[in-house]
Write a protein that holds these residues in place. Structure first.
Motif, PDB file in Angstrom:
ATOM      1  N   UNK A  54      -4.092  -4.147 -10.213  1.00 29.18           N
ATOM      2  CA  UNK A  54      -3.170  -5.025 -10.942  1.00 29.18           C
ATOM      3  C   UNK A  54      -1.874  -5.190 -10.156  1.00 29.18           C
ATOM      4  N   UNK A  55      -1.361  -4.095  -9.623  1.00 29.83           N
ATOM      5  CA  UNK A  55      -0.166  -4.171  -8.779  1.00 29.83           C
ATOM      6  C   UNK A  55      -0.428  -5.064  -7.567  1.00 29.83           C
ATOM      7  N   UNK A  56      -1.539  -4.831  -6.900  1.00 28.21           N
ATOM      8  CA  UNK A  56      -1.868  -5.588  -5.693  1.00 28.21           C
ATOM      9  C   UNK A  56      -1.979  -7.080  -5.993  1.00 28.21           C
ATOM     10  N   UNK A  57      -2.632  -7.418  -7.090  1.00 25.27           N
ATOM     11  CA  UNK A  57      -2.803  -8.823  -7.455  1.00 25.27           C
ATOM     12  C   UNK A  57      -1.513  -9.514  -7.854  1.00 25.27           C
ATOM     13  N   UNK A  58      -0.584  -8.769  -8.430  1.00 24.28           N
ATOM     14  CA  UNK A  58       0.681  -9.353  -8.876  1.00 24.28           C
ATOM     15  C   UNK A  58       1.739  -9.402  -7.782  1.00 24.28           C
ATOM     16  N   UNK A  59       1.583  -8.577  -6.769  1.00 27.45           N
ATOM     17  CA  UNK A  59       2.605  -8.489  -5.720  1.00 27.45           C
ATOM     18  C   UNK A  59       2.555  -9.720  -4.825  1.00 27.45           C
ATOM     19  N   UNK A  60       3.677 -10.361  -4.661  1.00 26.92           N
ATOM     20  CA  UNK A  60       3.753 -11.579  -3.850  1.00 26.92           C
ATOM     21  C   UNK A  60       4.212 -11.302  -2.418  1.00 26.92           C
ATOM     22  N   UNK A  61       4.463 -10.066  -2.092  1.00 23.00           N
ATOM     23  CA  UNK A  61       4.993  -9.738  -0.781  1.00 23.00           C
ATOM     24  C   UNK A  61       3.959  -9.483   0.290  1.00 23.00           C
ATOM     25  N   UNK A  62       2.707  -9.796   0.017  1.00 30.44           N
ATOM     26  CA  UNK A  62       1.647  -9.528   0.988  1.00 30.44           C
ATOM     27  C   UNK A  62       0.709 -10.731   1.055  1.00 30.44           C
ATOM     28  N   UNK A  63       0.342 -11.111   2.251  1.00 29.27           N
ATOM     29  CA  UNK A  63      -0.553 -12.261   2.448  1.00 29.27           C
ATOM     30  C   UNK A  63      -1.934 -11.982   1.856  1.00 29.27           C
ATOM     31  N   UNK A  64      -2.600 -13.045   1.425  1.00 26.75           N
ATOM     32  CA  UNK A  64      -3.908 -12.911   0.781  1.00 26.75           C
ATOM     33  C   UNK A  64      -4.950 -12.241   1.672  1.00 26.75           C
ATOM     34  N   UNK A  65      -4.942 -12.513   2.972  1.00 24.56           N
ATOM     35  CA  UNK A  65      -5.954 -11.893   3.826  1.00 24.56           C
ATOM     36  C   UNK A  65      -5.747 -10.381   3.908  1.00 24.56           C
ATOM     37  N   UNK A 120      -0.233   0.783   2.885  1.00 28.34           N
ATOM     38  CA  UNK A 120       0.977   1.372   3.460  1.00 28.34           C
ATOM     39  C   UNK A 120       1.276   0.809   4.836  1.00 28.34           C
ATOM     40  N   UNK A 121       0.252   0.662   5.648  1.00 24.31           N
ATOM     41  CA  UNK A 121       0.424   0.098   6.985  1.00 24.31           C
ATOM     42  C   UNK A 121       0.963  -1.330   6.906  1.00 24.31           C
ATOM     43  N   UNK A 122       0.378  -2.130   6.024  1.00 28.12           N
ATOM     44  CA  UNK A 122       0.830  -3.518   5.877  1.00 28.12           C
ATOM     45  C   UNK A 122       2.281  -3.578   5.405  1.00 28.12           C
ATOM     46  N   UNK A 123       2.654  -2.676   4.504  1.00 23.86           N
ATOM     47  CA  UNK A 123       4.031  -2.655   3.999  1.00 23.86           C
ATOM     48  C   UNK A 123       4.998  -2.252   5.110  1.00 23.86           C
ATOM     49  N   UNK A 124       4.630  -1.224   5.862  1.00 24.61           N
ATOM     50  CA  UNK A 124       5.539  -0.707   6.895  1.00 24.61           C
ATOM     51  C   UNK A 124       5.676  -1.632   8.102  1.00 24.61           C
ATOM     52  N   UNK A 125       4.642  -2.423   8.387  1.00 26.36           N
ATOM     53  CA  UNK A 125       4.700  -3.300   9.564  1.00 26.36           C
ATOM     54  C   UNK A 125       5.065  -4.735   9.216  1.00 26.36           C
ATOM     55  N   UNK A 126       5.268  -5.003   7.946  1.00 25.26           N
ATOM     56  CA  UNK A 126       5.598  -6.366   7.495  1.00 25.26           C
ATOM     57  C   UNK A 126       6.991  -6.750   7.974  1.00 25.26           C
TER      58      UNK A 126
END
Length: 130
Positions: A54-65, A120-126
């Protein structure tokens, strides 16, 4: 993609509540206390990861891929981990020996861990949005 992730999270949460109620009220009459505790572990991890989705689906800070990769890892992990635990807990009720699929439980755990690590990797390297 977000709709799929959210729908899956909702369904997993819904199913966790139903299975948790079964484990708390119906399973005690069928198997020993250790099996009930094992079953509840599967339910707990399924619910944790329903909330994660649910968190992942609602979060707009990460690209769909990126979301899709995390989603697939977590979904595979929950299916392998929680559902193998459910079957192992119910092992005494069937003629089939589900202990032969016991290797799926830690494998599912690895997939869930990889989902968290990848997020975590995607968040830290974004790169920050400016």
């Amino acid at each position: 993609m977000n709709r799929t992730i959210l729908s899956t999270g909702v369904f997993m949460g819904f199913l966790a509540i139903i299975l948790g109620a079964f484990g708390a009220h119906g399973l005690q009459k069928l198997v020993d206390a250790s099996a009930v505790e094992t079953f509840e572990t599967g339910v707990r991890y399924q619910m944790y990861h329903a909330l994660f989705l649910l968190f992942l689906g609602l979060w707009t800070g990460l690209a769909d891929n990126y979301k899709k990769r995390v989603f697939v890892l977590v979904l595979i992990g929950v299916i392998l981990f929680s559902f193998s635990i459910y079957l192992l807990a119910l092992n005494s009720l069937t003629a089939f020996d589900f202990k032969s699929i016991g290797f799926l439980t830690p494998l599912g755990g690895v997939f869930m861990i990889l989902g968290w690590v990848l997020l975590g990797y995607f968040i830290l390297t974004k790169k920050p949005l400016n």
